[in-house]
Design a protein around this motif. Structure first.
Motif, PDB file in Angstrom:
ATOM      1  N   GLY A  84     -34.909  82.242  31.086  1.00 13.20           N
ATOM      2  CA  GLY A  84     -34.754  80.889  31.608  1.00 13.20           C
ATOM      3  C   GLY A  84     -34.988  80.756  33.104  1.00 13.20           C
ATOM      4  O   GLY A  84     -34.699  79.720  33.699  1.00 13.20           O
ATOM      5  N   ARG A  85     -35.511  81.794  33.732  1.00 16.14           N
ATOM      6  CA  ARG A  85     -35.764  81.687  35.160  1.00 16.14           C
ATOM      7  C   ARG A  85     -37.103  82.367  35.441  1.00 16.14           C
ATOM      8  O   ARG A  85     -37.319  83.523  35.098  1.00 16.14           O
ATOM      9  CB  ARG A  85     -34.641  82.417  35.926  1.00 16.14           C
ATOM     10  N   LYS A  86     -38.031  81.602  36.032  1.00 14.64           N
ATOM     11  CA  LYS A  86     -39.382  82.125  36.195  1.00 14.64           C
ATOM     12  C   LYS A  86     -39.464  83.203  37.273  1.00 14.64           C
ATOM     13  O   LYS A  86     -39.122  82.959  38.430  1.00 14.64           O
ATOM     14  CB  LYS A  86     -40.347  80.997  36.564  1.00 14.64           C
ATOM     15  N   ILE A  87     -39.902  84.376  36.868  1.00 19.27           N
ATOM     16  CA  ILE A  87     -40.255  85.412  37.855  1.00 19.27           C
ATOM     17  C   ILE A  87     -41.728  85.727  37.612  1.00 19.27           C
ATOM     18  O   ILE A  87     -42.138  85.933  36.461  1.00 19.27           O
ATOM     19  CB  ILE A  87     -39.383  86.675  37.686  1.00 19.27           C
ATOM     20  N   TYR A  88     -42.506  85.727  38.677  1.00 25.12           N
ATOM     21  CA  TYR A  88     -43.946  85.840  38.498  1.00 25.12           C
ATOM     22  C   TYR A  88     -44.415  87.294  38.492  1.00 25.12           C
ATOM     23  O   TYR A  88     -43.920  88.121  39.253  1.00 25.12           O
ATOM     24  CB  TYR A  88     -44.673  85.030  39.568  1.00 25.12           C
ATOM     25  N   GLU A  89     -45.377  87.535  37.626  1.00 23.72           N
ATOM     26  CA  GLU A  89     -45.999  88.861  37.583  1.00 23.72           C
ATOM     27  C   GLU A  89     -46.953  89.032  38.755  1.00 23.72           C
ATOM     28  O   GLU A  89     -47.431  88.042  39.318  1.00 23.72           O
ATOM     29  CB  GLU A  89     -46.765  89.019  36.266  1.00 23.72           C
TER      30      GLU A  89
END
Lengths: 279, 279
Positions: free
Chosen positions: A183-188
């Motif tokens: 539920g929390r965007k972490i970018y690759e």
């Protein structure tokens, strides 16, 4: 007025004089960050090369911003001049067409300033642009997702003896699956497909489908950093190109159809058989 | 060094900053005259707009000169920097590929500076570039010469639901048949095919072949003076476009394949049904 300005392919000097003049009369300058800014000398600290040349601060617009918060850009463009900078030509990517459609619907005047894009600069390898069939995209395969819709398109192009431009996947600012699940965007980290990876995937699909659309001996041209000072162009079979280190992105690949003598002559300058790959 | 520099499509300000800087370090600057210099403000007295901007005299190179007397250009490029300016992108026309091939064979270093060309700027109408099939050329029909090789290509593109870019004939500095017969070349006035003429020829061939590749109701987009300030883009059926005065050259035509919703939305901005054609 909303100016959509192509930056071309190489570096900050590939902008047109017209594009540069437009930037100078703009109050805000956005730059798209969802394809590639690799070749524009952008450090982790900012956009120094471009900002220095334009004498203006740049606002980096990622895909989320362009797709979700374009109303801010539009309301600015209603009242003053706003520039939106795009690597290559403005109509190289669907996202920009979408931006233009939405701006026009809002009644905003849009002006497009064209530039070179991979779609025409690929002509540098000598294969004539009018002899290309449908362009295909090669997406990164994952363990569970191995889409192969490019296969039939290549097959059709080859049956018509046409060349095929393969655009290789770019993953910039993609949220990781794991982070989405939480539920929390972490970018690759950004990921760019290399020519050997593309060929591996192409050959994997040929092995599965077995319809002889192409094989390891099929003539190809690999192009890296098209339009840049250090661009690299190598012609050879799929097997040959599998072993070549094309260096930094972006890469693209052409599967060669039937060639005319002039096309063949030009390809020979880039042929592996001539020894060291020409730059 | 031989610089082959694309001028883009609109006017003198469509050159890139890189292209302009290259011209400034060149001792001789040639400009091709065999496609079109129409949009570059060239008067019968000379090449004022361009020469003023570059601060250099330009040598107009017609097809004869480029194909027959390139050895002069090459020997100059061996000793100093020479620029060869091309409307659009350097690899838009076969003739320029031929020039590059011959220069490389002479051991001359060639540097290409890309720009927009019709092959990518046509994206402005909203039809995605990767959804185009093979490009076709529509030549001027004469009483005795009515070549129709475009018909099968369009047919194949349409069976694959792809768009077709039709490049319309340009006749610049063509010796008249009569003058050739008399052994002394006299050149005909330049002639540029209009969109209505192209559609008439297309429909004539459909009537002869009768294989229903397209008909009067087929959706098309006519584009005139692409990339210029006064470009004109109109979407409509072949029948609709037959009656439209697109004004000065150059014209090109797109035969529309299957459209995606975003493509359709963009086309509607240019649709005749919306009243006055948009500029």
């Amino acid at each position: 007025m909303l100016y959509i300005i192509g930056l071309g392919l190489g570096d900050e000097k590939d902008i047109t004089v017209k594009g540069l003049e437009a930037i100078k009369i703009c109050n805000k300058v956005y730059i798209e960050a969802y394809t590639s800014l690799l070749s524009f000398g952008i450090s982790s600290n900012g956009l120094s090369t471009l900002e220095e040349m334009y004498g203006k601060p740049l606002i980096v617009a990622d895909r989320e911003m362009v797709e979700e918060r374009s109303d801010v850009i539009f309301s600015e463009a209603c009242e003053s001049n706003v520039a939106f900078l795009v690597v290559g030509d403005p109509f190289g990517a669907t996202t920009h067409t979408d931006l233009v459609v939405r701006a026009k619907k809002e009644g905003i005047e849009v002006k497009v300033i064209h530039n070179a894009s991979v779609m025409n600069a690929v002509g540098v390898c000598g294969l004539q642009l009018y002899r290309y069939g449908e362009t295909v995209s090669i997406p990164f395969f994952t363990d569970t997702w191995r889409p192969d819709s490019f296969y039939e398109k290549i097959q059709k192009n080859r049956s018509l003896q046409l060349h095929t431009l393969c655009l290789l996947d770019i993953r910039v600012k993609e949220p990781s699956l794991e982070s989405l699940a939480r539920g929390r965007k972490i970018y690759e980290a950004p990921k760019y497909m290399t020519i050997p990876t593309a060929i591996e995937q192409l050959l994997e699909i040929e092995q599965i489908r077995g319809e002889s659309a192409y094989n390891e001996d099929t003539a190809c041209v690999g192009l890296a950093r098209l339009g840049s000072e250090d661009q690299m162009v190598v012609a050879g079979s799929m097997r040959d190109l599998l072993d070549i280190d094309f260096g930094a992105p972006l890469h693209c690949l052409v599967i060669v159809g039937k060639t005319h003598p002039l096309e063949q002559e030009m390809l020979e300058f880039y042929s592996l058989k001539k020894g060291v790959p020409e730059k």
